[in-house]
Design a protein around this motif. Structure first.
Motif, short mmCIF file in Angstrom:
data_model
loop_
_atom_site.label_atom_id
_atom_site.label_comp_id
_atom_site.label_asym_id
_atom_site.label_seq_id
_atom_site.Cartn_x
_atom_site.Cartn_y
_atom_site.Cartn_z
N LEU A 90 0.83 -1.20 0.00
CA LEU A 90 0.00 0.00 0.00
C LEU A 90 0.86 1.26 0.00
O LEU A 90 0.58 2.22 -0.71
CB LEU A 90 -0.93 -0.01 1.21
N LYS A 91 1.93 1.26 0.78
CA LYS A 91 2.82 2.41 0.78
C LYS A 91 3.44 2.61 -0.61
O LYS A 91 3.48 3.74 -1.13
CB LYS A 91 3.94 2.22 1.82
N ALA A 92 3.92 1.53 -1.21
CA ALA A 92 4.57 1.63 -2.52
C ALA A 92 3.58 2.10 -3.58
O ALA A 92 3.90 2.97 -4.41
CB ALA A 92 5.17 0.29 -2.91
N ARG A 93 2.37 1.54 -3.58
CA ARG A 93 1.39 1.94 -4.58
C ARG A 93 0.91 3.38 -4.38
O ARG A 93 0.61 4.07 -5.35
CB ARG A 93 0.20 0.98 -4.55
N THR A 94 0.86 3.82 -3.14
CA THR A 94 0.47 5.20 -2.89
C THR A 94 1.54 6.15 -3.39
O THR A 94 1.24 7.21 -3.96
CB THR A 94 0.19 5.43 -1.40
N ARG A 95 2.79 5.78 -3.20
CA ARG A 95 3.88 6.61 -3.73
C ARG A 95 3.83 6.66 -5.26
O ARG A 95 4.02 7.71 -5.88
CB ARG A 95 5.23 6.09 -3.25
N GLN A 96 3.54 5.51 -5.88
CA GLN A 96 3.43 5.48 -7.34
C GLN A 96 2.25 6.32 -7.81
O GLN A 96 2.34 7.04 -8.82
CB GLN A 96 3.25 4.02 -7.80
N PHE A 97 1.15 6.26 -7.08
CA PHE A 97 -0.03 7.04 -7.42
C PHE A 97 0.28 8.53 -7.33
O PHE A 97 -0.10 9.33 -8.21
CB PHE A 97 -1.17 6.67 -6.47
N ALA A 98 0.98 8.94 -6.29
CA ALA A 98 1.35 10.35 -6.13
C ALA A 98 2.23 10.82 -7.28
O ALA A 98 2.10 11.96 -7.76
CB ALA A 98 2.06 10.56 -4.79
N LYS A 99 3.11 9.95 -7.73
CA LYS A 99 3.98 10.30 -8.87
C LYS A 99 3.13 10.52 -10.12
O LYS A 99 3.38 11.47 -10.89
CB LYS A 99 5.00 9.18 -9.10
N ARG A 100 2.12 9.67 -10.34
CA ARG A 100 1.24 9.85 -11.51
C ARG A 100 0.42 11.13 -11.38
O ARG A 100 0.19 11.83 -12.37
CB ARG A 100 0.32 8.64 -11.68
N GLN A 101 -0.04 11.43 -10.15
CA GLN A 101 -0.78 12.68 -9.95
C GLN A 101 0.09 13.88 -10.30
O GLN A 101 -0.37 14.83 -10.94
CB GLN A 101 -1.23 12.79 -8.49
N HIS A 102 1.34 13.85 -9.87
CA HIS A 102 2.28 14.93 -10.17
C HIS A 102 2.37 15.14 -11.68
O HIS A 102 2.35 16.28 -12.17
CB HIS A 102 3.65 14.58 -9.59
N THR A 103 2.43 14.04 -12.43
CA THR A 103 2.51 14.13 -13.88
C THR A 103 1.25 14.75 -14.47
O THR A 103 1.32 15.59 -15.38
CB THR A 103 2.76 12.73 -14.48
N TRP A 104 0.09 14.33 -13.95
CA TRP A 104 -1.18 14.90 -14.42
C TRP A 104 -1.16 16.41 -14.31
O TRP A 104 -1.43 17.14 -15.28
CB TRP A 104 -2.33 14.36 -13.57
N PHE A 105 -0.89 16.91 -13.12
CA PHE A 105 -1.01 18.35 -12.87
C PHE A 105 0.09 19.13 -13.59
O PHE A 105 -0.17 20.23 -14.10
CB PHE A 105 -0.99 18.62 -11.37
N ARG A 106 1.27 18.56 -13.63
CA ARG A 106 2.38 19.24 -14.31
C ARG A 106 2.08 19.42 -15.79
O ARG A 106 2.48 20.42 -16.40
CB ARG A 106 3.67 18.43 -14.13
N ASN A 107 1.35 18.47 -16.38
CA ASN A 107 1.08 18.52 -17.81
C ASN A 107 -0.17 19.31 -18.18
O ASN A 107 -0.48 19.45 -19.37
CB ASN A 107 0.97 17.09 -18.36
N LEU A 108 -0.90 19.79 -17.21
CA LEU A 108 -2.05 20.66 -17.48
C LEU A 108 -1.57 22.10 -17.45
O LEU A 108 -1.28 22.64 -16.37
CB LEU A 108 -3.15 20.43 -16.43
N ILE A 109 -1.53 22.74 -18.60
CA ILE A 109 -0.99 24.10 -18.63
C ILE A 109 -1.89 25.08 -17.89
O ILE A 109 -1.46 26.17 -17.53
CB ILE A 109 -0.74 24.58 -20.07
N GLU A 110 -3.15 24.68 -17.66
CA GLU A 110 -4.05 25.55 -16.91
C GLU A 110 -3.68 25.62 -15.43
O GLU A 110 -4.07 26.56 -14.72
CB GLU A 110 -5.50 25.05 -17.02
N CYS A 111 -2.93 24.64 -14.95
CA CYS A 111 -2.59 24.54 -13.52
C CYS A 111 -1.32 25.33 -13.21
O CYS A 111 -0.29 25.17 -13.87
CB CYS A 111 -2.37 23.08 -13.12
N GLN A 112 -1.39 26.14 -12.19
CA GLN A 112 -0.24 26.89 -11.72
C GLN A 112 0.36 26.17 -10.50
O GLN A 112 -0.33 25.95 -9.51
CB GLN A 112 -0.66 28.31 -11.33
N ALA A 113 1.63 25.81 -10.60
CA ALA A 113 2.30 25.09 -9.51
C ALA A 113 2.60 26.03 -8.35
O ALA A 113 3.04 27.16 -8.55
CB ALA A 113 3.58 24.45 -10.01
N VAL A 114 2.35 25.53 -7.15
CA VAL A 114 2.68 26.27 -5.92
C VAL A 114 3.56 25.34 -5.08
O VAL A 114 3.12 24.29 -4.62
CB VAL A 114 1.41 26.65 -5.14
#
Length: 313
Positions: free
Chosen positions: A269-293
């Motif tokens: 569960l820890k490993a999969r949650t870390r992997q999930f967070a990495k995918r979320q990071h990719t989602w938001f980073r690739n949306l140009i509408e999103c401003q990183a804070v």
């Protein structure tokens, strides 16, 4: 009812990977904006799925009004299009009362669908799905992923090999249309002048986030995650396909139904949650509408909210 560009421009959005501190920031930000929070999450929609989804507590919900929590029974299915419909109704209600809608969560697909529109795709072919599921049960764990790679390499690269539900849907789309799902899902952003101006995502350093994820998993187990899942499985309706695939629930189900040792389940569960967070990071980073804070261990919630509020000027 649908979310119009005019409605969207009156909304604020606070996204980010799991365990990055969205809840604390969102509560303080909502109070400063005179806002009400709209959950941007596919699993907090379900009643009884509280610990594993890190659903806002009763005290947090009392502090700021929340919407789109506990709408469904765990056996129900719910599409992105249906989410957009209930989200539009919530936004309309909040705006009618002179308050600000603040979407908060980590569902990158939901956020992109609000910002760019939704691709519904063809209706489900349940017989095809069942055949794939049965075959996948007999094959190696990466069989579905390899099947998708052969017909839609772009979707395979985007999806985790263990994400059975989305792998099957991508294969189903190709089966029914003869075209890759990625080719049909391409959605261009709106012209800059038409986009919502306040779409932010919290971007933490990886090491700090992974430590927080590990601590969160331990805390969820102490709060009774295993007992929560056991109770959900005993319900008359049980858990539907979507709920069973929820992060945290899938792993505990493997422990309860398939005998996965507790210690192995926790590490998985820890490993999969870390992997999930990495995918979320990719989602938001690739949306140009999103401003990183940027967030980090030393930030104070009040300072971060002040930084966000300064961007509305």
């Amino acid at each position: 009812m649908s979310l119009t560009p005019k409605m969207m421009r009156q909304c604020w959005f606070l996204a980010g990977p799991t365990a990055c501190g969205k809840t604390a920031v969102s509560l303080a930000l909502a109070e400063s904006l005179d806002a009400e929070i709209v959950a941007l999450d596919s699993m907090t929609l379900y009643r009884g799925m509280d610990i594993g989804t890190a659903k806002p507590t009763p005290a947090e919900q009392a502090r700021v009004p929340h919407h789109l929590l506990d709408l469904l029974e765990p056996e129900q299915e719910f599409s992105v299009a249906e989410y957009l419909e209930v989200a539009a109704a919530a936004v309309s209600d909040i705006l009618d009362r002179g308050r600000t809608p603040l979407f908060v969560g980590g569902a990158g697909l939901y956020l992109r669908s609000m910002l760019r529109g939704v691709f519904d795709g063809p209706a489900a072919d349940w017989e095809f799905r069942r055949a794939l599921e049965q075959q996948a049960d007999r094959e190696a764990t990466d069989w579905l992923h390899r099947q998708l790679q052969s017909v839609d390499a772009a979707s395979a690269a985007r999806l985790h090999p263990a994400d059975r539900r989305r792998l099957i849907r991508a294969l189903e789309i190709h089966h029914l249309t003869g075209r890759p799902a990625t080719e049909q899902r391409l959605q261009a952003p709106l012209p800059e002048a038409e986009r919502p101006p306040h779409v932010y995502w919290l971007s933490p350093p990886r090491d700090w986030l992974y430590e927080r994820i590990n601590l969160r998993v331990e805390a969820m187990l102490q709060l009774g995650l295993v007992e929560e899942v056991r109770g959900l499985l005993r319900r008359p309706g049980g858990l539907g396909r979507t709920a069973r695939q929820g992060l945290g629930y899938k792993e505990v189900i493997a422990h309860l139904e398939q005998g996965l040792p507790l210690e192995e389940m926790v590490e998985q569960l820890k490993a999969r949650t870390r992997q999930f967070a990495k995918r979320q990071h990719t989602w938001f980073r690739n949306l140009i509408e999103c401003q990183a804070v940027t967030v980090h261990a030393q930030y104070r919630t009040a300072d971060l909210v002040e930084r966000l509020l300064a961007r509305r000027l």
